[in-house]
Design a protein around this motif. Sequence first.
Motif, PDB file in Angstrom:
ATOM      1  N   MET A 164       0.851  -1.194   0.000  1.00  0.00           N
ATOM      2  CA  MET A 164       0.000   0.000   0.000  1.00  0.00           C
ATOM      3  C   MET A 164       0.885   1.243   0.000  1.00  0.00           C
ATOM      4  SD  MET A 164      -2.851   1.116   2.789  1.00  0.00           S
ATOM      5  CE  MET A 164      -4.073  -0.142   2.503  1.00  0.00           C
ATOM      6  N   ILE A 165       0.698   2.101  -0.982  1.00  0.00           N
ATOM      7  CA  ILE A 165       1.558   3.277  -1.105  1.00  0.00           C
ATOM      8  C   ILE A 165       0.744   4.547  -1.344  1.00  0.00           C
ATOM      9  CG2 ILE A 165       3.625   2.053  -1.922  1.00  0.00           C
ATOM     10  CD1 ILE A 165       2.742   2.683  -4.768  1.00  0.00           C
ATOM     11  N   GLU A 166       1.428   5.645  -1.291  1.00  0.00           N
ATOM     12  CA  GLU A 166       0.809   6.966  -1.493  1.00  0.00           C
ATOM     13  C   GLU A 166       0.157   7.050  -2.875  1.00  0.00           C
ATOM     14  OE1 GLU A 166       3.836   9.930  -1.329  1.00  0.00           O
ATOM     15  OE2 GLU A 166       2.486  11.593  -1.798  1.00  0.00           O
ATOM     16  N   TRP A 167      -0.994   7.695  -2.921  1.00  0.00           N
ATOM     17  CA  TRP A 167      -1.668   7.910  -4.199  1.00  0.00           C
ATOM     18  C   TRP A 167      -1.078   9.135  -4.895  1.00  0.00           C
ATOM     19  CZ3 TRP A 167      -4.666   5.290  -7.359  1.00  0.00           C
ATOM     20  CH2 TRP A 167      -5.270   5.977  -8.403  1.00  0.00           C
ATOM     21  N   ILE A 168      -0.682   8.994  -6.138  1.00  0.00           N
ATOM     22  CA  ILE A 168      -0.117  10.127  -6.879  1.00  0.00           C
ATOM     23  C   ILE A 168      -1.156  10.632  -7.877  1.00  0.00           C
ATOM     24  CG2 ILE A 168       1.767  10.887  -8.409  1.00  0.00           C
ATOM     25  CD1 ILE A 168       2.826   9.988  -5.723  1.00  0.00           C
ATOM     26  N   GLU A 169      -1.485  11.916  -7.772  1.00  0.00           N
ATOM     27  CA  GLU A 169      -2.420  12.504  -8.732  1.00  0.00           C
ATOM     28  C   GLU A 169      -1.725  12.686 -10.082  1.00  0.00           C
ATOM     29  OE1 GLU A 169      -5.543  12.979  -8.219  1.00  0.00           O
ATOM     30  OE2 GLU A 169      -5.632  12.775  -6.028  1.00  0.00           O
ATOM     31  N   GLY A 170      -2.529  12.851 -11.113  1.00  0.00           N
ATOM     32  CA  GLY A 170      -1.953  13.123 -12.430  1.00  0.00           C
ATOM     33  C   GLY A 170      -2.040  11.927 -13.362  1.00  0.00           C
ATOM     34  N   GLU A 171      -1.196  11.952 -14.398  1.00  0.00           N
ATOM     35  CA  GLU A 171      -1.253  10.894 -15.392  1.00  0.00           C
ATOM     36  C   GLU A 171       0.157  10.510 -15.830  1.00  0.00           C
ATOM     37  OE1 GLU A 171      -4.962  10.420 -18.431  1.00  0.00           O
ATOM     38  OE2 GLU A 171      -4.201  12.404 -18.019  1.00  0.00           O
ATOM     39  N   VAL A 172       0.270   9.355 -16.478  1.00  0.00           N
ATOM     40  CA  VAL A 172       1.607   8.928 -16.882  1.00  0.00           C
ATOM     41  C   VAL A 172       2.071   9.708 -18.118  1.00  0.00           C
ATOM     42  CG1 VAL A 172       1.343   6.627 -15.901  1.00  0.00           C
ATOM     43  CG2 VAL A 172       0.832   6.988 -18.314  1.00  0.00           C
ATOM     44  N   VAL A 173       3.359   9.828 -18.254  1.00  0.00           N
ATOM     45  CA  VAL A 173       3.958  10.609 -19.338  1.00  0.00           C
ATOM     46  C   VAL A 173       3.508  10.087 -20.702  1.00  0.00           C
ATOM     47  CG1 VAL A 173       6.152  11.107 -20.495  1.00  0.00           C
ATOM     48  CG2 VAL A 173       5.949  11.410 -18.027  1.00  0.00           C
ATOM     49  N   ARG A 174       3.386   8.760 -20.807  1.00  0.00           N
ATOM     50  CA  ARG A 174       3.006   8.159 -22.092  1.00  0.00           C
ATOM     51  C   ARG A 174       1.690   8.759 -22.593  1.00  0.00           C
ATOM     52  NH1 ARG A 174      -0.146   3.520 -23.306  1.00  0.00           N
ATOM     53  NH2 ARG A 174      -0.449   3.282 -21.082  1.00  0.00           N
ATOM     54  N   ILE A 175       0.692   8.847 -21.691  1.00  0.00           N
ATOM     55  CA  ILE A 175      -0.617   9.351 -22.102  1.00  0.00           C
ATOM     56  C   ILE A 175      -0.549  10.841 -22.411  1.00  0.00           C
ATOM     57  CG2 ILE A 175      -2.936   9.830 -21.230  1.00  0.00           C
ATOM     58  CD1 ILE A 175      -2.828   7.092 -19.847  1.00  0.00           C
ATOM     59  N   ARG A 176       0.111  11.584 -21.530  1.00  0.00           N
ATOM     60  CA  ARG A 176       0.224  13.030 -21.748  1.00  0.00           C
ATOM     61  C   ARG A 176       0.974  13.345 -23.050  1.00  0.00           C
ATOM     62  NH1 ARG A 176      -0.009  16.334 -17.320  1.00  0.00           N
ATOM     63  NH2 ARG A 176      -1.731  15.744 -15.981  1.00  0.00           N
ATOM     64  N   LEU A 177       2.006  12.570 -23.286  1.00  0.00           N
ATOM     65  CA  LEU A 177       2.815  12.808 -24.474  1.00  0.00           C
ATOM     66  C   LEU A 177       2.006  12.511 -25.732  1.00  0.00           C
ATOM     67  CD1 LEU A 177       5.605  13.716 -25.150  1.00  0.00           C
ATOM     68  CD2 LEU A 177       6.441  11.398 -24.869  1.00  0.00           C
ATOM     69  N   ASN A 178       1.236  11.426 -25.691  1.00  0.00           N
ATOM     70  CA  ASN A 178       0.394  11.085 -26.837  1.00  0.00           C
ATOM     71  C   ASN A 178      -0.639  12.176 -27.095  1.00  0.00           C
ATOM     72  OD1 ASN A 178       1.623   8.756 -27.652  1.00  0.00           O
ATOM     73  ND2 ASN A 178       0.293   7.403 -26.476  1.00  0.00           N
ATOM     74  N   GLU A 179      -1.236  12.684 -26.009  1.00  0.00           N
ATOM     75  CA  GLU A 179      -2.214  13.767 -26.141  1.00  0.00           C
ATOM     76  C   GLU A 179      -1.569  14.982 -26.783  1.00  0.00           C
ATOM     77  OE1 GLU A 179      -3.706  14.738 -22.290  1.00  0.00           O
ATOM     78  OE2 GLU A 179      -4.869  12.873 -22.158  1.00  0.00           O
ATOM     79  N   TRP A 180      -0.388  15.268 -26.279  1.00  0.00           N
ATOM     80  CA  TRP A 180       0.327  16.461 -26.758  1.00  0.00           C
ATOM     81  C   TRP A 180       0.680  16.319 -28.238  1.00  0.00           C
ATOM     82  CZ3 TRP A 180       5.345  17.818 -28.378  1.00  0.00           C
ATOM     83  CH2 TRP A 180       5.651  19.177 -28.276  1.00  0.00           C
ATOM     84  N   LEU A 181       1.184  15.138 -28.597  1.00  0.00           N
ATOM     85  CA  LEU A 181       1.568  14.905 -29.994  1.00  0.00           C
ATOM     86  C   LEU A 181       0.344  14.950 -30.905  1.00  0.00           C
ATOM     87  CD1 LEU A 181       4.126  12.007 -29.438  1.00  0.00           C
ATOM     88  CD2 LEU A 181       4.667  14.270 -30.339  1.00  0.00           C
ATOM     89  N   LYS A 182      -0.775  14.427 -30.409  1.00  0.00           N
ATOM     90  CA  LYS A 182      -1.996  14.402 -31.202  1.00  0.00           C
ATOM     91  C   LYS A 182      -2.499  15.827 -31.419  1.00  0.00           C
ATOM     92  CE  LYS A 182      -6.643  12.452 -31.281  1.00  0.00           C
ATOM     93  NZ  LYS A 182      -7.377  13.725 -31.233  1.00  0.00           N
ATOM     94  N   ARG A 183      -2.443  16.624 -30.332  1.00  0.00           N
ATOM     95  CA  ARG A 183      -2.945  17.993 -30.445  1.00  0.00           C
ATOM     96  C   ARG A 183      -2.118  18.787 -31.451  1.00  0.00           C
ATOM     97  NH1 ARG A 183      -3.757  20.917 -24.935  1.00  0.00           N
ATOM     98  NH2 ARG A 183      -1.803  21.965 -25.425  1.00  0.00           N
ATOM     99  N   ARG A 184      -0.806  18.550 -31.412  1.00  0.00           N
ATOM    100  CA  ARG A 184       0.062  19.239 -32.377  1.00  0.00           C
ATOM    101  C   ARG A 184      -0.267  18.835 -33.804  1.00  0.00           C
ATOM    102  NH1 ARG A 184       5.346  21.083 -31.247  1.00  0.00           N
ATOM    103  NH2 ARG A 184       6.053  19.841 -32.991  1.00  0.00           N
TER     104      ARG A 184
END
Lengths: 267, 349
Positions: A105-125
């Motif tokens: 059991m570990i701390e919950w980290i908010e946010g998203e993984v780089v893979r998803i963010r990067l794909n979103e960013w590349l798609k938007r571009r």
Amino acid sequence: MKTETKQAVNKQRVLPPVFQYPSAAVPLLITQGAEALLYRSTYLLPSIPCALKYRPSKPYRHPILDVRLTKHRILSEARVLVKCKREGVPVPAVYALDEAAGWLMIEWIEGEVVRIRLNEWLKRRKDEDLAEGVDDEQLLELMTRVGSAVGRLHAVGVVHGDLTTSNLMLRPRSREGLNGDLGAAVNTLEGDIVLIDFGLASQSQADEDRAVDLYVLERAFGSTHPRAESLFGEVLREYGKSFKGANVVLKKLEEVRMRGRKRSMIG
Amino acid sequence: MIAIGLEGSANKLGVGIISHPSPGKPAKVLSNIRHTFVTPPGEGFLPKDTAKHHRTWVVRLVKQAMVEAGVSINDIDCICYTKGPGMGAPLQSVAVAARMLSLLWQKELVGVNHCVGHIEMGREITGAQNPVVLYVSGGNTQVIAYAEQRYRIFGEALDIAVGNCLDRFARTLEISNDPAPGYNIEQLAKKGKVLLDLPYAVKGMDCSFSGILASIDILAGDLKANPDQRDPLTGEVITTADLCFSLQETVYAMLVEITERAMAHVGSNQVLIVGGVGCNERLQEMMGIMAKDRGGSVFGMDERFAIDNGIMIAHAGLEAYKTGFTTPLEESTCTQRFRTDEVFVRWRD
């Protein structure tokens, strides 16, 4: 290949007792990784979210081998996380574990993984029809943060063992970033890098192991984001500045790359 | 369209003839024959002897394949051969044969990547659309997924191939190489019960087998020197079968693990196993359990198409030929080093 969501199989699993404590929030299955199921629950108070990582036994493995691997991995993951946290490397804190039952059991980290963010960013571009190379500062800046985070990890004597873009989280810096709608307008690549999933991590100061970490990351960028591969040099540049001895690792990386290339499949 | 394919990158010489009817229809295997160079127990195959074997048999196999397929020289559109990767001398002897046919019959040559041949044949036979591919053989161990016109390697063995590990252990035990060393290890392993402790070497999606081979070789040496050893847990007498069993359980668990990791990474739930080691029933079983657990399925093949063969070279070559790809005579070389991801896959979206 293009599917973003990992497929979580909806079937009833027999979960360890920790999942049924009345004080904890009902565990919500977040993702089925390669070998662990990740649940979101709470720790001690309903206001403290936590991530519950459960390694169910793998029916394909011999039971003795299965128990040996599960125990070893839960314990070594916890040890490594505790060490990193103590030394100030951005990783989730450890709350509790039971290596025989197979959970951590570990701390919950908010946010998203780089893979998803990067794909979103590349798609938007792509949608905005921006040519490659134009307006790359955000991506370059992300690469810098990745290089620095990996450098800090290695500096404390830990290697990750599975350093892919799925194991780098982007935690929003501001409160607004936590709410999806407001965050949409801002830079999707913004946030603090938090390293996650230390299931294959080990304590090592060997240049070889560190170089393999970088090599795995480089290939992860290359294989999931062929367009981001070219900017990987930025990660290495920042990494080189991050601790004493980093340049030796970069030299070693060239060797590992050569060897990787030499694995051109003989015979 | 009809193509003939010649394969000889290792100890199997294969000749196959394939027909691609109109688009959308499945390919038809007209003939697919193979002759294997088998060495005595305790010995591997040397490049020189293997090349000689291929030279001796290639004409006979081509003639036989043509007769079995019931086609004439006029029906053939192109001659496909393995450009690499593989052992130098055997590759060369087959390339020479392909060039000879090309000049004799006045047909175009198509050089084919051996690994891409395996993948394309696997997709064609099983109908798997876009699977994660585990390619495991005596020379190769790779986890592959397709993206943007290339078969990208997600994970691979960092030292020796898994099949090489098995083959070499068969040599240590001096068990038969007929029909294949791995096959005989598999039969022995079926009688094994005791799981011995071996290293487990997975790094992300990569793995390593040389340390495991060294350990199991030591265990085999110990057992030979002292045959009355017992398992501390169960008290059972440890046998050679247990060594084979432990080796299989360990290396296949590693392969299934790296495949599962690649599936999670690309978000696919289909697996295709190709290559000679892919014939192993225990590996197929373990992979099946894993895939089912993820709500997916596994595609395996029998020995006709999993083990090196000519038809896969013909099939992948014809796919490339249909997009206009040919290999001019001057460039019809072969190479020991030819990575899967070097091939531009024009025939897929």
